[in-house]
Design a protein around this motif. Structure first.
Motif, PDB file in Angstrom:
ATOM      1  N   ALA A 141      10.366   3.655  -7.728  1.00  0.00           N
ATOM      2  CA  ALA A 141       9.553   2.687  -8.459  1.00  0.00           C
ATOM      3  C   ALA A 141       8.806   1.761  -7.503  1.00  0.00           C
ATOM      4  CB  ALA A 141      10.426   1.868  -9.408  1.00  0.00           C
ATOM      5  N   PHE A 142       9.491   1.316  -6.448  1.00  0.00           N
ATOM      6  CA  PHE A 142       8.847   0.409  -5.498  1.00  0.00           C
ATOM      7  C   PHE A 142       7.743   1.127  -4.735  1.00  0.00           C
ATOM      8  CE2 PHE A 142       8.329  -2.053  -1.639  1.00  0.00           C
ATOM      9  CZ  PHE A 142       8.346  -3.357  -2.124  1.00  0.00           C
ATOM     10  N   MET A 143       7.970   2.386  -4.366  1.00  0.00           N
ATOM     11  CA  MET A 143       6.941   3.152  -3.669  1.00  0.00           C
ATOM     12  C   MET A 143       5.720   3.351  -4.552  1.00  0.00           C
ATOM     13  SD  MET A 143       9.264   5.990  -1.681  1.00  0.00           S
ATOM     14  CE  MET A 143       7.847   6.778  -0.937  1.00  0.00           C
ATOM     15  N   ALA A 144       5.938   3.572  -5.845  1.00  0.00           N
ATOM     16  CA  ALA A 144       4.821   3.720  -6.774  1.00  0.00           C
ATOM     17  C   ALA A 144       4.035   2.416  -6.882  1.00  0.00           C
ATOM     18  CB  ALA A 144       5.335   4.145  -8.142  1.00  0.00           C
ATOM     19  N   ILE A 145       4.750   1.284  -6.897  1.00  0.00           N
ATOM     20  CA  ILE A 145       4.082  -0.026  -6.975  1.00  0.00           C
ATOM     21  C   ILE A 145       3.253  -0.279  -5.720  1.00  0.00           C
ATOM     22  CG2 ILE A 145       4.485  -2.517  -7.020  1.00  0.00           C
ATOM     23  CD1 ILE A 145       6.916  -1.960  -8.802  1.00  0.00           C
ATOM     24  N   VAL A 146       3.811   0.064  -4.553  1.00  0.00           N
ATOM     25  CA  VAL A 146       3.076  -0.118  -3.298  1.00  0.00           C
ATOM     26  C   VAL A 146       1.809   0.735  -3.286  1.00  0.00           C
ATOM     27  CG1 VAL A 146       3.149   0.263  -0.797  1.00  0.00           C
ATOM     28  CG2 VAL A 146       5.095  -0.788  -1.959  1.00  0.00           C
ATOM     29  N   ALA A 147       1.924   1.988  -3.749  1.00  0.00           N
ATOM     30  CA  ALA A 147       0.757   2.867  -3.806  1.00  0.00           C
ATOM     31  C   ALA A 147      -0.315   2.296  -4.728  1.00  0.00           C
ATOM     32  CB  ALA A 147       1.177   4.258  -4.279  1.00  0.00           C
ATOM     33  N   PHE A 148       0.112   1.781  -5.881  1.00  0.00           N
ATOM     34  CA  PHE A 148      -0.829   1.184  -6.833  1.00  0.00           C
ATOM     35  C   PHE A 148      -1.528  -0.030  -6.223  1.00  0.00           C
ATOM     36  CE2 PHE A 148      -1.501  -2.200  -9.963  1.00  0.00           C
ATOM     37  CZ  PHE A 148      -2.436  -1.598 -10.780  1.00  0.00           C
ATOM     38  N   CYS A 149      -0.747  -0.914  -5.593  1.00  0.00           N
ATOM     39  CA  CYS A 149      -1.323  -2.130  -5.006  1.00  0.00           C
ATOM     40  C   CYS A 149      -2.264  -1.792  -3.854  1.00  0.00           C
ATOM     41  CB  CYS A 149      -0.206  -3.056  -4.522  1.00  0.00           C
ATOM     42  SG  CYS A 149       0.787  -3.768  -5.855  1.00  0.00           S
ATOM     43  N   PHE A 150      -1.918  -0.789  -3.060  1.00  0.00           N
ATOM     44  CA  PHE A 150      -2.775  -0.365  -1.958  1.00  0.00           C
ATOM     45  C   PHE A 150      -4.121   0.119  -2.491  1.00  0.00           C
ATOM     46  CE2 PHE A 150      -4.440   2.845   0.941  1.00  0.00           C
ATOM     47  CZ  PHE A 150      -4.383   2.192   2.158  1.00  0.00           C
ATOM     48  N   SER A 151      -4.081   0.939  -3.532  1.00  0.00           N
ATOM     49  CA  SER A 151      -5.313   1.476  -4.111  1.00  0.00           C
ATOM     50  C   SER A 151      -6.187   0.369  -4.689  1.00  0.00           C
ATOM     51  CB  SER A 151      -4.970   2.490  -5.198  1.00  0.00           C
ATOM     52  OG  SER A 151      -6.146   2.978  -5.812  1.00  0.00           O
ATOM     53  N   MET A 152      -5.588  -0.561  -5.416  1.00  0.00           N
ATOM     54  CA  MET A 152      -6.360  -1.648  -6.013  1.00  0.00           C
ATOM     55  C   MET A 152      -6.942  -2.567  -4.950  1.00  0.00           C
ATOM     56  SD  MET A 152      -6.513  -1.009  -9.163  1.00  0.00           S
ATOM     57  CE  MET A 152      -7.422  -2.503  -9.579  1.00  0.00           C
ATOM     58  N   THR A 153      -6.198  -2.781  -3.867  1.00  0.00           N
ATOM     59  CA  THR A 153      -6.704  -3.620  -2.772  1.00  0.00           C
ATOM     60  C   THR A 153      -7.935  -2.996  -2.138  1.00  0.00           C
ATOM     61  OG1 THR A 153      -4.482  -4.473  -2.304  1.00  0.00           O
ATOM     62  CG2 THR A 153      -6.132  -4.695  -0.566  1.00  0.00           C
ATOM     63  N   ILE A 154      -7.885  -1.678  -1.895  1.00  0.00           N
ATOM     64  CA  ILE A 154      -9.048  -0.984  -1.343  1.00  0.00           C
ATOM     65  C   ILE A 154     -10.229  -1.084  -2.299  1.00  0.00           C
ATOM     66  CG2 ILE A 154      -9.959   1.246  -0.621  1.00  0.00           C
ATOM     67  CD1 ILE A 154      -7.997   0.021   1.347  1.00  0.00           C
TER      68      ILE A 154
END
Length: 285
Positions: A141-154
């Motif tokens: 779950a945390f890895m999925a959240i990090v991936a989501f936040c990374f994408s939105m930041t870009i």
């Protein structure tokens, strides 16, 4: 020295491509298409588009160069999609004007961008999570959240870039939209905070240097806000989709075939160079 280094980097990238026939075939076809467009733009004396073509050819090599530098293996599907994305954005979108010809072109690319950036963000965390040198043990779950936040930041940083280009160089990267109603407190006759709503707008007259210029757009011209929000919304969709896929990929311990097509794999010698440097540094001390 720098010239030889660039030549060696390109040579090593081409060697890596030869080991992937499918990727090499797509790369060759796209490179031929870009060179053909570049020649046509040169004879049309459109040197800005010539620069875009050169930039595209360089960007085509970036995935392979990253593979060599980071000692990772990019899945064929991911590498091909990245190259197609670059071609669709720079050559078709900018030079062939697909952004204005096809209304859904920009939306499609931003959705794909959200998906790919989430895959990249997920991969970065996954590579660290699997390596014993780092004390990371993150839940799916945390890895999925990090991936989501990374994408939105870009996605947000890209919108910052587009806005900056529009404000500084007077471009139109944040594409305008025609709206038929507005709601604004700027027209409140009392100077308060009550929005004044104007509906059924059919035309707007701009006064510039004493001259009245009817826009003739059958509405009011929005200067990029709706385009920005739409881009972020579809980026959100792409990020959510891959974050969910990545979650179940980790949950099943890497058995998902679809997700594995977009997640780079760490080679055995990924950290060997760093370890050798640390040992050499310690021995010199």
């Amino acid at each position: 020295m720098a010239k030889h280094k660039i030549r060696d980097t390109i040579h090593s990238a081409n060697q890596t491509l030869r080991k992937k026939p499918k990727v090499a075939a797509v790369y060759l076809l796209l490179r031929i298409a870009v060179i053909a467009v570049m020649i046509a733009q040169f004879f049309n004396r459109n040197f800005e588009n010539v620069f875009l073509c050169v930039l595209t050819l360089i960007l085509f090599l970036m995935p392979t160069i990253l593979e060599r530098q980071l000692k990772i293996d990019l899945p064929n599907a991911l590498e091909i999609i990245i190259m197609l994305f670059i071609f669709a954005a720079e050559i078709l979108g900018e030079i062939q004007s697909y952004y204005t010809t096809y209304l859904g072109w920009d939306t499609m690319l931003h959705t794909l961008n959200g998906f790919l950036c989430a895959a990249i963000g997920f991969s970065l965390v996954d590579m660290l999570n699997r390596n014993q040198r780092f004390s990371l043990s993150l839940s799916p779950a945390f890895m999925a959240i990090v991936a989501f936040c990374f994408s939105m930041t870009i996605g947000v940083m890209w919108e910052f870039f587009e806005c900056g280009m529009d404000r500084i160089f007077l471009l139109d990267m944040q594409k305008d939209a025609v709206v038929n109603h507005i709601s604004t407190v700027m027209l409140d006759p009392t100077g308060g905070n009550k929005p004044v709503i104007i509906k059924g707008i059919t035309d707007v007259i701009v006064v510039a240097n004493g001259e009245q210029i009817p826009l003739g757009l059958n509405g009011f011209l929005d200067i990029g806000l709706l385009d920005t929000m739409k881009d972020l919304a579809v980026n959100f969709v792409g990020a959510v989709v891959f974050s969910i896929i990545g979650y179940f990929y980790v949950k099943s311990r890497g058995k998902g075939r679809f997700a594995s097509s977009f997640i780079p794999k760490v080679l055995d010698n990924f950290f060997e160079k760093d370890e050798e440097e640390e040992q050499n540094s310690a021995s010199h001390e």
